[in-house]
Write an enzyme that holds these catalytic residues in place. Structure first.
Site, mmCIF file in Angstrom:
data_model
loop_
_atom_site.group_PDB
_atom_site.id
_atom_site.type_symbol
_atom_site.label_atom_id
_atom_site.label_comp_id
_atom_site.label_asym_id
_atom_site.label_seq_id
_atom_site.Cartn_x
_atom_site.Cartn_y
_atom_site.Cartn_z
ATOM 1 C CB SER A 266 -0.895 0.001 1.234
ATOM 2 O OG SER A 266 -0.082 0.054 2.386
ATOM 3 C CB CYS A 267 3.868 2.193 1.429
ATOM 4 S SG CYS A 267 2.875 1.858 2.877
ATOM 5 C CG PHE A 268 7.803 0.813 -1.576
ATOM 6 C CD1 PHE A 268 7.949 1.750 -0.560
ATOM 7 C CD2 PHE A 268 8.620 -0.296 -1.551
ATOM 8 C CE1 PHE A 268 8.881 1.580 0.460
ATOM 9 C CE2 PHE A 268 9.559 -0.483 -0.549
ATOM 10 C CZ PHE A 268 9.692 0.462 0.458
ATOM 11 C CG ASP A 271 3.907 6.574 -0.255
ATOM 12 O OD1 ASP A 271 2.704 6.884 -0.337
ATOM 13 O OD2 ASP A 271 4.430 6.150 0.786
#
Ligand code: UGA
Length: 427
Positions: A266-268, A271
């Site tokens: 859910s991040c890299f 983002d």
């Protein structure tokens, strides 16, 4: 003895729950606020609504004592710190959607009206530079009808990996505290007094940018290793040997150089995409960051190409996909590399048999019609090819199970197997 502080955490999702529980463990008095009454009830019973290593013990130890959860904002009437941990889902163009941050800021402001103490509102989630100063601060001050001498603002990014979040929280490499006034920064620093980690003080926007930059750099390390791996594959060189030699250079470091199917979660992906849109909005063309995403998109397709090279046309063939979450030790399938792999296999007419120790239920929602097994052996039986997508330790012991396959063709998207005969995506 730690200086116990009264903390409210807005959002009982993954970040809020881990942060709140760890603050309680540090000796603070914490209330987690969430709109979902089932989640609130579960936290109050000491049962984590999500799976995270070590969280259940901490929650059981603190729930009903220094940690409680609520659907209402009453605790803000007396809070010294309020941490905003609500989500920032991506917009269709990749930019961050700040809708929940905005509505939380309004609710916080309203609830702080009656708070007689100096209170600091701290943004914990990853937000584009400028969000705390231009969105959170004015919304809170407007709704509370208070001034900056009564409410302070800070940005304190989290660096928690799923599956290791409690460990990452308790033993951080650094604590970043961004704020534009000294008093607010001091109050946030007090929360972490007990911890043995360097504290970096920055301005608000720099703290926001540190988080994006950290994730973008880690993603870059991975895509870089993947690109080198793709070259090594052609040259018959083992990229893991190469990166071992490279990573020992202290200026580079050995972590996040594991080549494979690419980064998910859910991040890299989210983002880096957000940073790309942010750059584009300033008129920049972020060539490097765009390539990081491009390399990442290509990796799953390379696995399919390798499989096809070994097996020929995939139509009508049974293919086992082992590992469905975005990494091991989690049931989180957000941006999992298994998703494009399964999509591509289905597009080519293959019949997919999938296995994961934890992620079957969420993946069943995405691909309801494929076959799911309750063990690796079950999906391997009769398969003509196998793709390994995550690094679950139990996969490292697979060997005789591959003999159940109609043909022992194994493509590894993560370097995990110890048996002979597997081909790596880029080794
Ligand atoms: C990541 C960061 O590591 C955290 O520091 C950050 O706080 C978090 O995002 C966030 O922004 O909230 P997470 O997404 O949980 O944490 O997972 P990682 O362990 O970083 O793995 C991300 C992806 O990269 C996984 O798909 C993993 O398989 C892949 N990866 C990781 C590689 O392909 N190679 C590597 O060498 C390392």
């Amino acid at each position: 003895m730690v200086n116990s502080m009264r903390i409210s955490v807005i959002g009982g999702g993954y970040v809020g729950l881990v942060t709140g529980t760890c603050f309680a463990k540090l000796g603070h008095n914490v209330t987690i606020i969430d709109v979902d009454p089932i989640k609130v009830q579960s936290i109050n019973k000491g049962q984590p609504p999500i799976f995270e290593n070590g969280l259940e013990d901490l929650l059981k130890e603190n729930a009903g004592k220094s940690l409680r959860a609520s659907t209402g904002y009453e605790s803000l009437g007396n809070a010294e710190l309020v941490f905003i941990c609500v989500g920032t889902p991506p917009n269709p163009d990749g930019s961050a959607n700040l809708m929940y941050i905005e509505s939380a800021s309004n609710s916080i402001g309203t609830a702080l009206k009656t708070n007689p103490h100096y209170c600091v509102v701290v943004v914990k989630r990853t937000v584009p530079p400028g969000t705390t100063e231009k969105i959170v601060q004015p919304a809170v001050l407007r709704a509370s009808r208070k001034t900056e001498s009564e409410i302070g603002f800070a940005m304190n990014p989290e660096f928690l990996r799923e599956g290791r979040a409690v460990e990452d929280f308790m033993q951080p490499d650094r604590i970043v505290i961004g704020c534009n006034d000294l008093r607010a920064g001091k109050q946030v620093a007090k929360v972490y007094e007990k911890m043995n980690a360097p504290v970096i003080r920055t301005g608000l926007t720099a703290a926001e940018m540190i988080k994006y930059t950290s994730n973008a750099f880690l993603a870059t390390k991975i895509s870089f290793s993947n690109e080198i791996g793709n070259i090594c594959k052609h040259l018959g060189i083992d990229v893991y040997e190469v990166m071992k030699g490279v990573g020992l250079d202290q200026r580079i470091g050995p972590l996040f150089l594991n080549a494979g199917a690419g980064f998910g979660g859910s991040c890299f992906p989210k983002d880096v995409s957000a940073l790309v849109s942010l750059a584009q909005a300033t008129g920049e063309t972020p060539i490097l960051l765009q390539s990081v995403l491009e390399v990442n998109e290509q990796q799953p397709h390379r696995m399919i190409a390798l499989l096809e090279k070994r097996l020929g046309n995939l139509s009508g063939k049974r293919i086992a996909v082992i590992g469905l979450a975005f990494k091991d030790n989690t049931d989180d399938i957000r941006d999992s590399r298994a998703i494009p792999v399964i999509q591509e296999l289905l597009r080519r007419g293959a019949s997919v048999a999938a296995y994961d120790p934890m992620a079957r239920p969420p993946m069943q929602k995405v691909f309801p019609t494929i076959e799911y097994g309750s063990s690796a052996a079950e999906v391997l039986r009769g398969s003509e090819g196998c793709l390994i997508m995550t690094e679950w330790p139990e996969f490292s012991r697979l060997d005789t199970e591959f003999d159940l396959m109609a043909r022992r063709i194994i493509i590894e998207g993560r370097r995990i197997l110890t048996c002979d005969g597997a081909e790596g995506i880029c080794w």
